[in-house]
Design a protein around this motif. Structure first.
Motif, PDB file in Angstrom:
ATOM      1  N   GLY A 257       0.815  -1.213   0.000  1.00 39.42           N
ATOM      2  CA  GLY A 257       0.000   0.000   0.000  1.00 39.42           C
ATOM      3  C   GLY A 257       0.845   1.258   0.000  1.00 39.42           C
ATOM      4  O   GLY A 257       2.035   1.241   0.332  1.00 39.42           O
ATOM      5  N   LEU A 258       0.223   2.345  -0.379  1.00 36.91           N
ATOM      6  CA  LEU A 258       0.928   3.614  -0.502  1.00 36.91           C
ATOM      7  C   LEU A 258       1.448   4.124   0.842  1.00 36.91           C
ATOM      8  O   LEU A 258       2.543   4.674   0.919  1.00 36.91           O
ATOM      9  N   GLY A 259       0.688   3.913   1.904  1.00 40.28           N
ATOM     10  CA  GLY A 259       1.081   4.398   3.230  1.00 40.28           C
ATOM     11  C   GLY A 259       2.359   3.791   3.760  1.00 40.28           C
ATOM     12  O   GLY A 259       3.029   4.392   4.602  1.00 40.28           O
ATOM     13  N   ARG A 260       2.714   2.627   3.278  1.00 41.28           N
ATOM     14  CA  ARG A 260       3.939   1.958   3.719  1.00 41.28           C
ATOM     15  C   ARG A 260       5.032   1.954   2.650  1.00 41.28           C
ATOM     16  O   ARG A 260       6.076   1.334   2.830  1.00 41.28           O
ATOM     17  N   SER A 261       4.800   2.634   1.581  1.00 39.92           N
ATOM     18  CA  SER A 261       5.720   2.600   0.445  1.00 39.92           C
ATOM     19  C   SER A 261       6.892   3.565   0.613  1.00 39.92           C
ATOM     20  O   SER A 261       6.710   4.784   0.641  1.00 39.92           O
ATOM     21  N   LYS A 262       8.080   3.001   0.705  1.00 36.65           N
ATOM     22  CA  LYS A 262       9.291   3.827   0.756  1.00 36.65           C
ATOM     23  C   LYS A 262       9.593   4.412  -0.621  1.00 36.65           C
ATOM     24  O   LYS A 262      10.126   5.514  -0.745  1.00 36.65           O
ATOM     25  N   LEU A 263       9.243   3.673  -1.676  1.00 33.05           N
ATOM     26  CA  LEU A 263       9.452   4.177  -3.032  1.00 33.05           C
ATOM     27  C   LEU A 263       8.557   5.390  -3.297  1.00 33.05           C
ATOM     28  O   LEU A 263       9.000   6.364  -3.909  1.00 33.05           O
ATOM     29  N   ALA A 264       7.331   5.356  -2.816  1.00 36.32           N
ATOM     30  CA  ALA A 264       6.432   6.500  -3.000  1.00 36.32           C
ATOM     31  C   ALA A 264       7.005   7.750  -2.341  1.00 36.32           C
ATOM     32  O   ALA A 264       6.929   8.840  -2.907  1.00 36.32           O
ATOM     33  N   VAL A 265       7.592   7.592  -1.163  1.00 39.26           N
ATOM     34  CA  VAL A 265       8.208   8.726  -0.482  1.00 39.26           C
ATOM     35  C   VAL A 265       9.343   9.294  -1.334  1.00 39.26           C
ATOM     36  O   VAL A 265       9.442  10.498  -1.541  1.00 39.26           O
ATOM     37  N   LYS A 266      10.180   8.422  -1.850  1.00 41.86           N
ATOM     38  CA  LYS A 266      11.304   8.848  -2.690  1.00 41.86           C
ATOM     39  C   LYS A 266      10.806   9.559  -3.950  1.00 41.86           C
ATOM     40  O   LYS A 266      11.328  10.602  -4.338  1.00 41.86           O
ATOM     41  N   LEU A 267       9.788   8.983  -4.596  1.00 40.75           N
ATOM     42  CA  LEU A 267       9.286   9.550  -5.850  1.00 40.75           C
ATOM     43  C   LEU A 267       8.577  10.884  -5.664  1.00 40.75           C
ATOM     44  O   LEU A 267       8.420  11.638  -6.619  1.00 40.75           O
ATOM     45  N   SER A 268       8.157  11.178  -4.449  1.00 38.84           N
ATOM     46  CA  SER A 268       7.436  12.435  -4.202  1.00 38.84           C
ATOM     47  C   SER A 268       8.332  13.566  -3.701  1.00 38.84           C
ATOM     48  O   SER A 268       7.827  14.631  -3.347  1.00 38.84           O
ATOM     49  N   THR A 269       9.633  13.352  -3.680  1.00 42.14           N
ATOM     50  CA  THR A 269      10.535  14.399  -3.193  1.00 42.14           C
ATOM     51  C   THR A 269      10.488  15.619  -4.107  1.00 42.14           C
ATOM     52  O   THR A 269      10.327  15.501  -5.326  1.00 42.14           O
ATOM     53  N   PRO A 270      10.627  16.810  -3.528  1.00 39.23           N
ATOM     54  CA  PRO A 270      10.603  18.030  -4.332  1.00 39.23           C
ATOM     55  C   PRO A 270      11.644  18.028  -5.463  1.00 39.23           C
ATOM     56  O   PRO A 270      11.363  18.528  -6.547  1.00 39.23           O
ATOM     57  N   ALA A 271      12.806  17.467  -5.229  1.00 41.33           N
ATOM     58  CA  ALA A 271      13.838  17.465  -6.262  1.00 41.33           C
ATOM     59  C   ALA A 271      13.385  16.722  -7.515  1.00 41.33           C
ATOM     60  O   ALA A 271      13.688  17.139  -8.638  1.00 41.33           O
ATOM     61  N   LEU A 272      12.651  15.635  -7.342  1.00 41.55           N
ATOM     62  CA  LEU A 272      12.191  14.854  -8.493  1.00 41.55           C
ATOM     63  C   LEU A 272      10.957  15.458  -9.157  1.00 41.55           C
ATOM     64  O   LEU A 272      10.675  15.167 -10.318  1.00 41.55           O
ATOM     65  N   ASN A 273      10.236  16.301  -8.437  1.00 42.83           N
ATOM     66  CA  ASN A 273       8.994  16.853  -8.961  1.00 42.83           C
ATOM     67  C   ASN A 273       9.059  18.346  -9.261  1.00 42.83           C
ATOM     68  O   ASN A 273       8.035  18.966  -9.532  1.00 42.83           O
ATOM     69  N   ARG A 274      10.270  18.881  -9.239  1.00 43.93           N
ATOM     70  CA  ARG A 274      10.455  20.313  -9.478  1.00 43.93           C
ATOM     71  C   ARG A 274       9.939  20.698 -10.867  1.00 43.93           C
ATOM     72  O   ARG A 274      10.171  20.008 -11.844  1.00 43.93           O
ATOM     73  N   GLY A 275       9.203  21.788 -10.904  1.00 45.46           N
ATOM     74  CA  GLY A 275       8.754  22.332 -12.177  1.00 45.46           C
ATOM     75  C   GLY A 275       7.508  21.682 -12.757  1.00 45.46           C
ATOM     76  O   GLY A 275       7.195  21.897 -13.929  1.00 45.46           O
TER      77      GLY A 275
END
Length: 189
Positions: A151-169
């Motif tokens: 699930g999303l609540g336990r996903s370490k990958l989801a946390v990584k993918l949502s970092t500001p550096a990866l989602n900038r712009g």
């Protein structure tokens, strides 16, 4: 008319008591912008509507629609909300292109993050995918498919993918597979 049906995906509303946007008021707001057939799904900012001339003519441009909805929300509620608008054909294409066996998974295990711009592998090159297995992700057309077996609540990958550096712009907003498929159904009713 499928070409004139759209979904508005609002990012970060009704989460933890912040940025409250009641769905009844969102429906009224969208109708006030001249949209028809307005329906909402859940309390997390999913609305479906029709647009006259939604076949690519004036008023049917996703970015223009998103900007108008965002501006109206800010005026009505007093805070800014990121809004993505996607047409029915796009939503169906994203669901159909899922690289994971969606029919074999629990809906809580599969998510789609919709992006405001096209993305490619270079944006996520710093993510050591092997370190997160069995979690995994694949990119699609302005979308990222995430498999999170616990699930999303336990996903370490989801946390990584949502970092500001990866989602900038860009705007990024995620939906679970139940919502992904329900939006397809609602835009094709």
């Amino acid at each position: 008319m499928v070409n004139g049906r759209y979904a508005a995906l609002l990012r970060g509303i009704n989460v933890g008591g912040h940025k409250k946007v009641p769905m009844a008021r969102l429906r009224t707001l969208l109708e006030g912008l001249g949209h028809g057939g307005v329906r909402t799904h859940l309390q997390s900012g999913n609305a479906v509507f029709t647009v006259d001339g939604g076949d690519g003519g004036d008023g049917g441009d996703e970015e223009t629609l998103a900007a108008a909805i965002g501006s109206a929300i800010e005026k009505e509620f007093g805070f800014a909300v990121d809004v993505l608008v996607r047409d029915a054909a796009y939503l169906k294409a994203v669901a159909d292109a899922c690289p994971f066996p969606a029919a074999d998974l629990e809906p809580k295990q599969l998510h789609v993050t919709y992006f405001s711009v096209p993305v490619d592998e270079t944006r996520f090159a710093s993510v050591d995918r092997a370190a997160f297995l069995p979690e995994d992700f694949h990119l699609g057309d302005r979308a990222l498919y995430l498999y999170a077996p616990d699930g999303l609540g336990r996903s370490k990958l989801a946390v990584k993918l949502s970092t500001p550096a990866l989602n900038r712009g860009m705007i990024a907003t995620s939906r679970n597979w139940n919502t992904v498929t329900r939006l397809v159904e609602m835009t094709h009713d």
